[in-house]
Design an enzyme around this catalytic site. Structure first.
Site, PDB file in Angstrom:
ATOM      1  N   ASN A   1       0.795  -1.242   0.000  1.00  0.00           N
ATOM      2  CA  ASN A   1       0.000   0.000   0.000  1.00  0.00           C
ATOM      3  C   ASN A   1       0.824   1.287   0.000  1.00  0.00           C
ATOM      4  O   ASN A   1       0.313   2.324  -0.399  1.00  0.00           O
ATOM      5  CB  ASN A   1      -1.040  -0.014   1.124  1.00  0.00           C
ATOM      6  CG  ASN A   1      -0.436  -0.082   2.489  1.00  0.00           C
ATOM      7  OD1 ASN A   1       0.666  -0.598   2.654  1.00  0.00           O
ATOM      8  ND2 ASN A   1      -1.127   0.449   3.472  1.00  0.00           N
TER       9      ASN A   1
ATOM     10  N   GLU B   1       4.571  -4.422  12.057  1.00  0.00           N
ATOM     11  CA  GLU B   1       3.725  -3.239  11.779  1.00  0.00           C
ATOM     12  C   GLU B   1       2.518  -3.773  11.027  1.00  0.00           C
ATOM     13  O   GLU B   1       2.592  -4.042   9.825  1.00  0.00           O
ATOM     14  CB  GLU B   1       4.499  -2.230  10.919  1.00  0.00           C
ATOM     15  CG  GLU B   1       5.770  -1.699  11.553  1.00  0.00           C
ATOM     16  CD  GLU B   1       5.509  -0.677  12.642  1.00  0.00           C
ATOM     17  OE1 GLU B   1       4.366  -0.186  12.741  1.00  0.00           O
ATOM     18  OE2 GLU B   1       6.443  -0.385  13.405  1.00  0.00           O
TER      19      GLU B   1
ATOM     20  N   CYS C   1      -3.122   1.515   6.773  1.00  0.00           N
ATOM     21  CA  CYS C   1      -3.366   0.871   8.069  1.00  0.00           C
ATOM     22  C   CYS C   1      -3.997   1.833   9.059  1.00  0.00           C
ATOM     23  O   CYS C   1      -4.544   1.405  10.065  1.00  0.00           O
ATOM     24  CB  CYS C   1      -2.057   0.299   8.603  1.00  0.00           C
ATOM     25  SG  CYS C   1      -0.710   1.458   8.459  1.00  0.00           S
TER      26      CYS C   1
HETATM   27  P1  NAD Z   1       0.419  -9.079   3.362  1.00  0.00           P
HETATM   28  O1  NAD Z   1       0.535  -9.540   4.767  1.00  0.00           O
HETATM   29  O2  NAD Z   1      -0.391  -9.875   2.425  1.00  0.00           O
HETATM   30  O3  NAD Z   1       1.868  -9.014   2.692  1.00  0.00           O
HETATM   31  C1  NAD Z   1       2.906  -8.237   3.269  1.00  0.00           C
HETATM   32  C2  NAD Z   1       4.235  -8.764   2.761  1.00  0.00           C
HETATM   33  O4  NAD Z   1       4.428 -10.091   3.281  1.00  0.00           O
HETATM   34  C3  NAD Z   1       4.325  -8.887   1.244  1.00  0.00           C
HETATM   35  O5  NAD Z   1       5.615  -8.508   0.822  1.00  0.00           O
HETATM   36  C4  NAD Z   1       4.094 -10.364   1.022  1.00  0.00           C
HETATM   37  O6  NAD Z   1       4.643 -10.822  -0.187  1.00  0.00           O
HETATM   38  C5  NAD Z   1       4.805 -10.948   2.223  1.00  0.00           C
HETATM   39  N1  NAD Z   1       4.418 -12.315   2.580  1.00  0.00           N
HETATM   40  C6  NAD Z   1       3.272 -12.967   2.307  1.00  0.00           C
HETATM   41  N2  NAD Z   1       3.307 -14.217   2.807  1.00  0.00           N
HETATM   42  C7  NAD Z   1       4.495 -14.346   3.437  1.00  0.00           C
HETATM   43  C8  NAD Z   1       5.113 -15.388   4.184  1.00  0.00           C
HETATM   44  N3  NAD Z   1       4.512 -16.539   4.396  1.00  0.00           N
HETATM   45  N4  NAD Z   1       6.335 -15.168   4.707  1.00  0.00           N
HETATM   46  C9  NAD Z   1       6.950 -13.977   4.539  1.00  0.00           C
HETATM   47  N5  NAD Z   1       6.423 -12.957   3.838  1.00  0.00           N
HETATM   48  C10 NAD Z   1       5.202 -13.129   3.299  1.00  0.00           C
HETATM   49  O7  NAD Z   1      -0.045  -7.553   3.429  1.00  0.00           O
HETATM   50  P2  NAD Z   1      -0.438  -6.576   2.228  1.00  0.00           P
HETATM   51  O8  NAD Z   1      -1.762  -7.002   1.699  1.00  0.00           O
HETATM   52  O9  NAD Z   1       0.695  -6.390   1.276  1.00  0.00           O
HETATM   53  O10 NAD Z   1      -0.580  -5.192   3.030  1.00  0.00           O
HETATM   54  C11 NAD Z   1      -1.744  -4.818   3.674  1.00  0.00           C
HETATM   55  C12 NAD Z   1      -1.635  -4.986   5.161  1.00  0.00           C
HETATM   56  O11 NAD Z   1      -0.515  -4.268   5.646  1.00  0.00           O
HETATM   57  C13 NAD Z   1      -2.828  -4.398   5.887  1.00  0.00           C
HETATM   58  O12 NAD Z   1      -3.222  -5.271   6.919  1.00  0.00           O
HETATM   59  C14 NAD Z   1      -2.278  -3.107   6.462  1.00  0.00           C
HETATM   60  O13 NAD Z   1      -2.963  -2.612   7.583  1.00  0.00           O
HETATM   61  C15 NAD Z   1      -0.884  -3.491   6.785  1.00  0.00           C
HETATM   62  N6  NAD Z   1      -0.040  -2.305   6.904  1.00  0.00           N
HETATM   63  C16 NAD Z   1       0.451  -1.952   8.141  1.00  0.00           C
HETATM   64  C17 NAD Z   1       1.227  -0.798   8.267  1.00  0.00           C
HETATM   65  C18 NAD Z   1       1.818  -0.389   9.588  1.00  0.00           C
HETATM   66  O14 NAD Z   1       2.780   0.371   9.582  1.00  0.00           O
HETATM   67  N7  NAD Z   1       1.282  -0.832  10.708  1.00  0.00           N
HETATM   68  C19 NAD Z   1       1.485  -0.015   7.164  1.00  0.00           C
HETATM   69  C20 NAD Z   1       0.956  -0.403   5.935  1.00  0.00           C
HETATM   70  C21 NAD Z   1       0.207  -1.559   5.813  1.00  0.00           C
END
Ligand code: NAD
Length: 484
Positions: free
Chosen positions: A158, A254, A292
């Site tokens: 995002n 995060e 988020c």
């Molecule tokens: P996601 O959890 O699907 O993916 C995040 C990352 O993890 C990606 O690079 C993905 O390829 C990787 N990933 C997926 N499976 C994995 C595994 N088994 N092992 C290691 N890595 C793996 O999240 P998304 O859909 O890309 O992002 C949206 C989420 O991120 C929302 O829940 C949002 O709230 C959160 N977010 C949090 C913050 C914060 O700072 N707190 C900021 C932005 C987004």
């Protein structure tokens, strides 16, 4: 995954461009166009990146502060020079309206600038006298921080540049090698950052890699003992899975949220309600609600509820939806059609259980119309899950006690916004709200990149914000001098 004769974009292996045997397409969720094709590292290439990171750790920690700071300043300058091109790329791969993509590049510039400053300040340490006890006479303690080891940074889709910046910049500032894994939907901005890093001088060979490793191969990387620090930003499901799988590593999480904007009784003038409604409408739907700290819940005192709701609905209806590349667009598509379908199903679930749609509730392809719901029942999915879409729910309460209890009635706790002029209530919110940050007089979505940022409960642990991430990437080691 495809094997193609067309040259895909290289990834960055130990600071140099490289290609693997496979590649994948990056497509626009707005029009389905192919935005780029990205090469995927082989297992051997991932192994050599990890070995290089492990091999670079002592040289990197010993790199002078002025060299690391100069590299970070260079990155900030080059990002600023290429801002429009990179903003357009973020919009193409992510679907984010270009005005928000420009803001994202500006924030990434600021993250690298802050990191350059922190690199200059880092590790000054402190001296502690020990002669406070007889056994300490003639001794002195000095503290300094040292990197825990190479960092594995895993980023979400995002904010494809700024959340990558929040991992890479503090690592360079602290002298910790980093392997960055961008999100599969949005790897291109991170690969451009790689181009800029490759232009810098002074970063030891092997100190950084950008590897678009497929998700199914990530568990091996997560488990690798040569990467003792994991900095993960993404969904709470994946984040907790990772943390549970490596209980001995230092893991920063995060994660998601369902942030609330509270409007208390004293926030009642025409001007007050205009401001609150404008901020709520904007930050419920910017980036299609895929932040988020998007506003997901409005918790308003009964005395201001009706007037506020009227203004919020009017402003949401006035938002310009459509082509994210258009300067006028406020709300573009979601990251994929599947994401928009999921949001639609959750709105249908809410309506079936009794919620009222005040505006929106319509899907077209990957776009979901900005939606406002009232009377959301507690058993609706949207009442407890993270919407991660342009859907806002309105809740009427009586007084601050009920309002604060409603904010805390969530498994998440990232940030909360509280609209009040009352200093006592502001401090009370700070004391009582179970979140990582309380924003007074604005939506919960305000973030300055140098602030500590992170959550409690299912929203995660650890803090980003350059200096705070540097704390996570390093540990304090004490030096005791004897015989002084
Ligand atoms: P996601 O959890 O699907 O993916 C995040 C990352 O993890 C990606 O690079 C993905 O390829 C990787 N990933 C997926 N499976 C994995 C595994 N088994 N092992 C290691 N890595 C793996 O999240 P998304 O859909 O890309 O992002 C949206 C989420 O991120 C929302 O829940 C949002 O709230 C959160 N977010 C949090 C913050 C914060 O700072 N707190 C900021 C932005 C987004």
């Amino acid at each position: 995954m495809t094997t193609s004769a067309a040259a895909p974009t290289a990834f960055w292996l130990a600071g140099s461009p490289a290609t693997g045997a496979d590649s994948f397409d990056v497509t626009s969720s707005w029009d389905g166009a192919t935005v780029g094709r990205v090469s995927v590292p082989t297992e051997e290439q991932v192994e050599s990146a990890v070995a290089a990171a492990a091999g670079a750790q002592h040289a990197f920690a010993a790199t002078p502060a002025h060299v690391r700071a100069a590299a970070l300043d260079h990155v900030a300058r080059r990002l600023a020079e290429r801002a429009e091109e990179i903003a357009r790329l973020i919009t193409a791969e992510n679907g984010k309206p270009v005005k928000w993509s420009r803001g994202e590049v500006g924030r990434a510039v600021s993250v690298f600038r802050w990191a350059a400053e922190e690199a200059r300040r880092f590790n000054s340490g402190e001296a502690q006298r020990l002669d406070t006890d007889p056994g300490g006479v003639g001794r002195l303690a000095l503290t300094r921080r040292f990197p825990r080891g190479p960092v594995l940074g895993i980023a979400p889709f995002n904010f494809p540049l700024n959340l990558v910046a929040h991992k890479v910049a503090p690592a360079i500032a602290a002298g910790a090698p980093i392997i960055l894994k961008p999100a599969p939907a949005t790897p291109l901005s991170a690969l451009v950052l790689g181009e800029i890093l490759a232009e810098t001088s002074g970063l030891p060979a092997g100190s950084w890699s950008v590897l678009p490793v497929p998700n199914d191969r990530m568990p091996a990387l997560v488990q690798d003992p040569r990467l003792p620090v994991i900095s993960f930003t993404g969904s709470d499901t994946v984040g907790h899975q990772i943390a549970d799988s490596v209980p001995r590593k230092h893991v920063t999480l995060e994660l998601g949220g369902n942030a609330a904007a509270v409007v208390l009784a004293d926030w009642s003038s025409e001007q007050d309600l205009e401001w609150a409604a404008a901020r709520i409408a904007t930050f419920a739907n910017y980036q299609g609600g895929q932040s988020c700290i998007s506003v997901q819940r409005v918790i308003a005192d009964a005395s201001v509820y009706d007037a506020l709701v009227e203004k919020v609905v009017e402003k949401v209806r006035g938002q310009v939806t459509g082509d994210p590349a258009d300067d006028a667009t406020d709300v573009g598509p979601l990251v994929s059609e599947a994401a928009a379908e999921r949001v639609g199903q959750w709105v249908e679930d809410a309506v079936a259980k009794g919620a009222k749609v005040l505006t929106g509730g319509v899907r077209e392809g990957a776009s979901y119309a900005p939606t406002v719901l009232a009377e959301l029942p507690a058993d609706a999915i949207l009442a407890s899950a993270e919407a991660f879409g342009p859907v806002l729910s309105l809740h009427r309460v009586n007084g601050a006690d009920e309002a604060f209890a409603a904010v805390n009635d969530s498994r998440f706790g990232l940030q909360a916004g509280v609209f009040t002029h009352d200093l006592q209530l502001a401090f009370r919110a700070h004391r009582e709200l179970e979140v990582g940050g309380v924003i007074i007089g604005d939506a919960p979505s305000y973030r300055a990149d140098q602030m500590p940022y992170g959550g409690v409960k299912d929203s995660g642990s650890g803090r980003e914000g350059v200096r705070y991430a540097m704390d996570d990437y390093t540990y304090e080691r004490v030096l005791v001098l004897t015989g002084l």
